[in-house]
Design a protein around this motif. Structure first.
Motif, PDB file in Angstrom:
ATOM      1  N   THR A   1      -0.894  -6.373   4.814  1.00 15.64           N
ATOM      2  CA  THR A   1      -1.637  -7.615   5.021  1.00 15.64           C
ATOM      3  C   THR A   1      -0.819  -8.807   4.536  1.00 15.64           C
ATOM      4  N   LEU A   2      -0.764  -9.861   5.348  1.00 16.85           N
ATOM      5  CA  LEU A   2      -0.069 -11.100   5.000  1.00 16.85           C
ATOM      6  C   LEU A   2      -1.133 -12.135   4.618  1.00 16.85           C
ATOM      7  N   ILE A   3      -1.066 -12.611   3.360  1.00 15.92           N
ATOM      8  CA  ILE A   3      -2.112 -13.483   2.818  1.00 15.92           C
ATOM      9  C   ILE A   3      -1.529 -14.839   2.435  1.00 15.92           C
ATOM     10  N   ASP A   4      -2.228 -15.901   2.839  1.00 10.97           N
ATOM     11  CA  ASP A   4      -1.860 -17.262   2.453  1.00 10.97           C
ATOM     12  C   ASP A   4      -2.134 -17.418   0.953  1.00 10.97           C
ATOM     13  N   ILE A   5      -1.089 -17.687   0.167  1.00  8.86           N
ATOM     14  CA  ILE A   5      -1.228 -17.742  -1.290  1.00  8.86           C
ATOM     15  C   ILE A   5      -2.130 -18.894  -1.735  1.00  8.86           C
ATOM     16  N   GLU A   6      -2.065 -20.009  -1.035  1.00  7.32           N
ATOM     17  CA  GLU A   6      -2.849 -21.174  -1.444  1.00  7.32           C
ATOM     18  C   GLU A   6      -4.334 -21.002  -1.141  1.00  7.32           C
ATOM     19  N   THR A   7      -4.657 -20.441   0.030  1.00  9.64           N
ATOM     20  CA  THR A   7      -6.057 -20.376   0.464  1.00  9.64           C
ATOM     21  C   THR A   7      -6.666 -18.984   0.381  1.00  9.64           C
ATOM     22  N   ASN A   8      -5.836 -17.945   0.118  1.00  8.71           N
ATOM     23  CA  ASN A   8      -6.270 -16.534   0.123  1.00  8.71           C
ATOM     24  C   ASN A   8      -6.704 -16.069   1.523  1.00  8.71           C
ATOM     25  N   ARG A   9      -6.343 -16.820   2.543  1.00 11.98           N
ATOM     26  CA  ARG A   9      -6.724 -16.470   3.908  1.00 11.98           C
ATOM     27  C   ARG A   9      -5.763 -15.403   4.458  1.00 11.98           C
ATOM     28  N   ILE A  10      -6.320 -14.369   5.057  1.00 10.69           N
ATOM     29  CA  ILE A  10      -5.492 -13.337   5.703  1.00 10.69           C
ATOM     30  C   ILE A  10      -5.025 -13.888   7.049  1.00 10.69           C
ATOM     31  N   VAL A  11      -3.708 -13.992   7.217  1.00  6.13           N
ATOM     32  CA  VAL A  11      -3.179 -14.551   8.459  1.00  6.13           C
ATOM     33  C   VAL A  11      -2.680 -13.473   9.426  1.00  6.13           C
ATOM     34  N   TRP A  12      -2.465 -12.281   8.894  1.00  9.61           N
ATOM     35  CA  TRP A  12      -2.039 -11.162   9.755  1.00  9.61           C
ATOM     36  C   TRP A  12      -2.304  -9.858   9.014  1.00  9.61           C
ATOM     37  N   GLN A  13      -2.647  -8.838   9.786  1.00  7.36           N
ATOM     38  CA  GLN A  13      -2.790  -7.496   9.221  1.00  7.36           C
ATOM     39  C   GLN A  13      -2.292  -6.470  10.228  1.00  7.36           C
ATOM     40  N   GLY A  14      -1.468  -5.568   9.758  1.00  7.44           N
ATOM     41  CA  GLY A  14      -0.936  -4.515  10.617  1.00  7.44           C
ATOM     42  C   GLY A  14      -1.296  -3.146  10.081  1.00  7.44           C
ATOM     43  N   GLN A  15      -1.543  -2.227  10.998  1.00  7.87           N
ATOM     44  CA  GLN A  15      -1.883  -0.855  10.610  1.00  7.87           C
ATOM     45  C   GLN A  15      -1.077   0.104  11.471  1.00  7.87           C
ATOM     46  N   ASP A  16      -0.448   1.051  10.826  1.00  5.65           N
ATOM     47  CA  ASP A  16       0.374   2.031  11.541  1.00  5.65           C
ATOM     48  C   ASP A  16      -0.101   3.441  11.200  1.00  5.65           C
ATOM     49  N   THR A  17      -0.486   4.187  12.221  1.00 11.55           N
ATOM     50  CA  THR A  17      -0.889   5.596  12.037  1.00 11.55           C
ATOM     51  C   THR A  17      -0.044   6.504  12.935  1.00 11.55           C
ATOM     52  N   SER A  18       1.179   6.042  13.238  1.00  9.92           N
ATOM     53  CA  SER A  18       2.026   6.778  14.180  1.00  9.92           C
ATOM     54  C   SER A  18       2.662   8.027  13.574  1.00  9.92           C
ATOM     55  N   ILE A  19       2.717   8.112  12.233  1.00 16.34           N
ATOM     56  CA  ILE A  19       3.326   9.286  11.590  1.00 16.34           C
ATOM     57  C   ILE A  19       2.270  10.373  11.442  1.00 16.34           C
ATOM     58  N   ARG A  20       2.353  11.367  12.301  1.00 18.16           N
ATOM     59  CA  ARG A  20       1.407  12.489  12.293  1.00 18.16           C
ATOM     60  C   ARG A  20       2.203  13.787  12.298  1.00 18.16           C
ATOM     61  N   LYS A  21       1.845  14.700  11.417  1.00 13.66           N
ATOM     62  CA  LYS A  21       2.615  15.940  11.268  1.00 13.66           C
ATOM     63  C   LYS A  21       1.691  17.152  11.287  1.00 13.66           C
ATOM     64  N   LEU A  22       2.147  18.167  11.992  1.00 11.29           N
ATOM     65  CA  LEU A  22       1.438  19.443  12.043  1.00 11.29           C
ATOM     66  C   LEU A  22       2.331  20.493  11.396  1.00 11.29           C
ATOM     67  N   ILE A  23       1.871  21.041  10.299  1.00 15.68           N
ATOM     68  CA  ILE A  23       2.665  21.999   9.528  1.00 15.68           C
ATOM     69  C   ILE A  23       2.040  23.381   9.633  1.00 15.68           C
ATOM     70  N   LYS A  24       2.849  24.348  10.013  1.00 14.53           N
ATOM     71  CA  LYS A  24       2.387  25.734  10.060  1.00 14.53           C
ATOM     72  C   LYS A  24       2.464  26.322   8.666  1.00 14.53           C
ATOM     73  N   ASN A  25       1.339  26.784   8.147  1.00 14.26           N
ATOM     74  CA  ASN A  25       1.302  27.332   6.809  1.00 14.26           C
ATOM     75  C   ASN A  25       1.950  28.701   6.751  1.00 14.26           C
ATOM     76  N   GLN A  26       2.791  28.904   5.750  1.00 13.37           N
ATOM     77  CA  GLN A  26       3.453  30.183   5.569  1.00 13.37           C
ATOM     78  C   GLN A  26       2.569  31.124   4.757  1.00 13.37           C
ATOM     79  N   LYS A  27       2.477  32.335   5.200  1.00 17.80           N
ATOM     80  CA  LYS A  27       1.702  33.334   4.457  1.00 17.80           C
ATOM     81  C   LYS A  27       2.542  33.842   3.289  1.00 17.80           C
ATOM     82  N   VAL A  28       1.909  33.890   2.131  1.00 17.18           N
ATOM     83  CA  VAL A  28       2.603  34.384   0.926  1.00 17.18           C
ATOM     84  C   VAL A  28       2.437  35.900   0.863  1.00 17.18           C
ATOM     85  N   LYS A  29       3.568  36.583   0.791  1.00 15.00           N
ATOM     86  CA  LYS A  29       3.537  38.049   0.713  1.00 15.00           C
ATOM     87  C   LYS A  29       3.844  38.502  -0.721  1.00 15.00           C
ATOM     88  N   PHE A  30       3.110  39.463  -1.170  1.00 18.28           N
ATOM     89  CA  PHE A  30       3.341  40.012  -2.509  1.00 18.28           C
ATOM     90  C   PHE A  30       3.848  41.443  -2.393  1.00 18.28           C
TER      91      PHE A  30
END
Length: 200
Positions: free
Chosen positions: A171-200
């Motif tokens: 978020t980009l905030i105007d320091i004098e007025t505390n007004r939010i002038v821009w906000q960006g959101q990124d959710t492009s990093i998505r990961k699918l991890i295959k869980n390894q089975k633990v063997k004893f």
């Protein structure tokens, strides 16, 4: 053979076997490394580049420059880690700073800690440097905006897979007025991890 000697020999053999298996391979910096499915350097570069590119294209940022006849001056505030991982957000902050500087559209001023160090240097110059070369204490550039943000994770699990989505908001905030002038959101990093089975 005493028990103590046996323990020492066993420790040496374990240390030797571990070191014998260690291999180091240098990798090109442009190659993405993702060995465990957690947040990494490639994620930082990707997200920060996208967010700052979006920020500098903001109509409000352009409006500021048109109105004031100069580029907006930005300071980085806190980037909070609100994720389920241990993430060094100072790396995120520095990457955002790099993207801001390289954009040429936004100016940047030093952080609070950096300013304190610079002020100490100027105070020292006032005592020890010549009048011609000593830098003035009250001649700093004030920031117009502060950039704040957070990193969060959305985690889904079943027996076989773990899915992680990183939600990075800035978020980009105007320091004098505390007004939010821009906000960006990124959710492009998505990961699918295959869980390894633990063997004893």
């Amino acid at each position: 053979m005493t028990k103590k000697i046996i323990l020492i020999l066993a420790s040496v053999l374990v240390a030797f076997s571990v070191s014998a298996k260690t291999k180091v391979q240098r990798v090109n910096e442009k190659k993405s490394l993702d060995v465990d499915g957690y947040w990494n350097d490639t994620d930082v570069k990707t997200v920060c580049s996208t967010l700052i590119e979006d920020c500098i294209e903001s109509p409000r940022v352009a409006k500021f420059e048109k109105k004031n006849g100069r580029a907006p001056v930005v300071i980085i505030g806190k980037i909070k880690n609100e994720s389920s991982e241990r993430i060094d957000t100072s790396i995120v902050a520095k990457r955002l700073q790099t993207e801001i500087l390289n954009s040429g559209v936004l100016e940047f001023v030093a952080s609070k800690d950096e300013r304190d160090e610079l002020r100490d240097e100027k105070a020292d110059q006032a005592d020890h440097s010549s009048i011609e070369t000593a830098k003035e204490i009250d001649n700093e550039q004030g920031a117009d905006f502060m950039l704040q943000g957070s990193v969060k994770t959305i985690v889904q699990k079943d027996g076989k897979y773990t899915a992680r989505t990183y939600d990075v908001t800035v978020t980009l905030i105007d320091i004098e007025t505390n007004r939010i002038v821009w906000q960006g959101q990124d959710t492009s990093i998505r990961k699918l991890i295959k869980n390894q089975k633990v063997k004893f």
